[in-house]
Scaffold this motif. Structure first.
Motif, short mmCIF file in Angstrom:
data_model
loop_
_atom_site.label_atom_id
_atom_site.label_comp_id
_atom_site.label_asym_id
_atom_site.label_seq_id
_atom_site.Cartn_x
_atom_site.Cartn_y
_atom_site.Cartn_z
N LEU A 103 0.71 -1.79 -0.10
CA LEU A 103 0.21 0.33 0.38
C LEU A 103 0.99 1.49 0.17
O LEU A 103 0.10 2.06 -0.21
CB LEU A 103 -0.99 -0.08 0.79
CG LEU A 103 -2.55 -1.24 1.26
CD1 LEU A 103 -3.13 -0.84 2.71
CD2 LEU A 103 -3.41 -0.94 0.00
N ARG A 152 1.11 2.72 -3.07
CA ARG A 152 0.21 2.89 -4.18
C ARG A 152 -0.59 4.38 -3.40
O ARG A 152 -1.66 4.92 -4.29
CB ARG A 152 -0.53 1.83 -4.06
CG ARG A 152 -0.39 0.72 -4.91
CD ARG A 152 -0.70 -0.71 -4.55
NE ARG A 152 -0.58 -1.77 -6.13
CZ ARG A 152 1.32 -1.87 -6.37
NH1 ARG A 152 1.58 -1.76 -5.32
NH2 ARG A 152 1.49 -3.11 -7.08
N THR A 153 0.01 3.98 -2.34
CA THR A 153 -1.20 5.57 -1.51
C THR A 153 0.24 6.07 -0.28
O THR A 153 0.88 6.12 -0.76
CB THR A 153 -1.62 5.22 -1.06
OG1 THR A 153 -2.95 6.54 -0.52
CG2 THR A 153 -1.48 4.40 0.19
N SER A 154 -0.50 7.69 0.13
CA SER A 154 0.15 8.13 0.43
C SER A 154 0.69 6.87 1.98
O SER A 154 -0.11 6.99 2.66
CB SER A 154 -1.06 9.40 1.17
OG SER A 154 0.41 9.72 1.97
N ARG A 162 -0.44 9.23 5.83
CA ARG A 162 -1.61 8.76 5.74
C ARG A 162 -2.09 7.30 6.20
O ARG A 162 -1.95 6.66 6.94
CB ARG A 162 -2.53 9.09 4.93
CG ARG A 162 -2.22 10.67 4.66
CD ARG A 162 -3.44 10.65 3.14
NE ARG A 162 -3.40 12.30 2.99
CZ ARG A 162 -4.30 13.10 2.15
NH1 ARG A 162 -4.82 11.96 1.03
NH2 ARG A 162 -4.11 14.59 1.52
N ASP A 169 6.34 10.18 0.38
CA ASP A 169 4.62 9.78 0.27
C ASP A 169 5.99 9.23 -1.20
O ASP A 169 6.60 9.21 -1.92
CB ASP A 169 3.97 10.32 -0.13
CG ASP A 169 2.68 10.69 0.73
OD1 ASP A 169 2.91 10.35 1.92
OD2 ASP A 169 2.55 11.69 0.95
#
Length: 470
Positions: free
Chosen positions: A112, A115-117, A120, A236
């Protein structure tokens, strides 16, 4: 310690007012003093070691949150057995299930993070882990303890993999290993402090004390979120490597074909297609079982098979913490270099093998002699731990594909989760079942895995240094 440098400040910025004093001192000092390199004070070196803003944020968050981890490690098993009333085998199931979920969660967290921040994700996983720790206080039976344990284990390992991905992106070369070493040092200090706080519950012995400290542990994790929220967006993941757009006969873009080509480009950077990295992960997972040896085999060996007093168990743990705090950062220096990482891994292998044999030699000795032998083994064990971590970090960062930093670090973290899950079984089938002979088996296993890591590093260094034929 090696200072973290930034383009703006350099390794050791000097305030303007201090520069004038330094020039005046240089004019009046003897020539040999002017030729000697200046030596920074202890406070200056400590400050410089966390000069990087990202590292400073991670260090502060670790100091706050890992105090809760220390409380958790101190009180959890006794809370389950004395307060909740679970039998030992059910506690073992809860801990094993938490480790098993952690294996999958390590992969998911790293995947993950590509693929994302990552910022976060780290905030989310840390928050859920903290809530889970608070949930322990309300676990009143085996099923609820199992559910909470699996949640805490899963979110904790996912957070760890995400944190490793952030380190891989935020730093380069030696700075990455330095950051990891600083964080491990701070983690040990915070856990030690948490262990002292957890001793309050052990002293009081009431259910209310145990539950209050478990809630405190969860709140400590949540308090760390205030600091983690300051992480910059630069940690990120960058955009994924995309394939060239696929054009149709009319010259328009074929979106479906382009997405498929992009997925193929991503798969080309997968750690699952990198046998060298998978072999490194396997060797590191096997050697990582040394943590289980220290947490389980050594205390049982001291209590059941030697004449040494049981209080030596606590002394050995304190000794290990002191070695890690004092030597993790300096002995990690330079392990971003493949050859040095391989050498320290080889030294760790021989030290760990020697530690196993020395632990075994304590059986049957007089009390005072057994104490001396066990302390010697514990020192070898502690330095093996420090060096193996330093070499493993350097190799895990340098041999990873930077395009998929999160996924690579997730796979590497998964290896440690597998090692942690297997360690109790390995200890039970060696030192517990075979005694001195079991320690000999462990010595062989650690030597083989450590030298395997050395061989991987050596071959990678040769490949990197080989001239490219044209």
């Amino acid at each position: 310690m090696t200072p973290s440098t930034t383009p703006e400040t350099g390794p050791n910025p000097v305030p303007p007012h201090a520069a004038d004093g330094a020039e005046a001192a240089a004019e009046t000092s003897p020539p040999e003093a002017r030729d000697a390199p200046p030596r920074a004070g202890l406070v200056a070196r400590l400050t410089a070691s966390v000069a990087d803003p990202v590292l400073r944020i991670l260090v502060l968050a670790t100091l706050v949150g890992r105090v809760g981890r220390g409380v958790f490690l101190t009180v959890t098993v006794l809370y389950f057995t004395l307060i909740v009333g679970l039998p030992a085998y059910e506690v073992a199931i809860v801990l094993a299930a938490a480790s098993g979920v952690g294996v999958v969660a390590s992969l998911a967290g790293g995947w993950l993070a590509d693929r994302t921040s990552a910022r976060r994700l780290l905030l989310l996983f840390t928050a859920l882990e903290g809530v889970g720790l608070v949930g322990y206080a309300f676990a009143g039976d085996f099923v609820s303890a199992l559910v909470v344990g699996m949640a805490v284990g899963g979110f904790g390992q996912a957070a760890n993999a995400t944190r490793m991905a952030i380190i891989a992106r935020a730093f380069d070369g030696e700075a990455r290993v330095h950051a990891r070493a600083v964080l491990r040092t701070v983690t040990n200090l915070a856990i030690a402090a948490g262990g002292g706080i957890g001793a309050i519950a052990l002293a009081l012995g009431t259910g209310e004390a145990y539950r209050a400290l478990l809630v405190f542990a969860g709140l400590a994790y949540l308090a760390g979120l205030v600091v983690l929220a300051r992480l910059p967006r630069t940690v990120d993941a960058p955009g994924h490597p995309a394939a060239e757009p696929v054009l149709t006969a009319t010259g328009s873009t074929d979106a479906l074909a382009t997405r498929r080509a992009t997925r193929r480009a991503l798969r080309a950077h997968s750690p699952w297609r990198d046998p060298r990295y998978l072999l490194l992960t396997l060797c590191s997972a096997i050697f990582g079982m040394q943590f289980g040896v220290g947490e389980l085999a050594v205390p049982l060996w001291i209590a059941q098979d030697t004449a040494a007093p049981e209080v030596l168990v606590a002394a050995v743990l304190i000794l290990n913490t002191i070695v890690v705090v004092c030597f993790q950062v300096p002995l990690s220096r330079g392990t971003h270099d493949l050859r040095r990482a391989g050498r320290v891994s080889a030294v760790a292998a021989w030290l760990m093998a020697a530690a196993c044999l020395i632990y075994a030699a304590a059986a049957g000795l007089p009390s005072w002699f057994a104490i001396a032998v066990i302390v010697t083994a514990a020192l070898a064990h502690a330095f093996a731990e420090v060096l193996s971590q330093a070499g493993g970090w350097g190799l895990s960062f340098e041999l990873a594909d930077p395009v998929r930093a999160g996924t690579y670090q997730g796979v590497f973290s998964m290896g440690y989760s597998v090692g942690a899950m297997a360690a109790p079984l390995v200890v039970a089938s060696t030192t517990e079942a075979l005694g001195v002979g079991g320690w000999g088996i462990l010595a062989t296993v650690f030597l083989a895995s450590g030298l395997g890591t050395w061989a991987i590093a050596r071959r990678a260094a040769r490949t990197e240094a080989a001239p490219v034929s044209r």
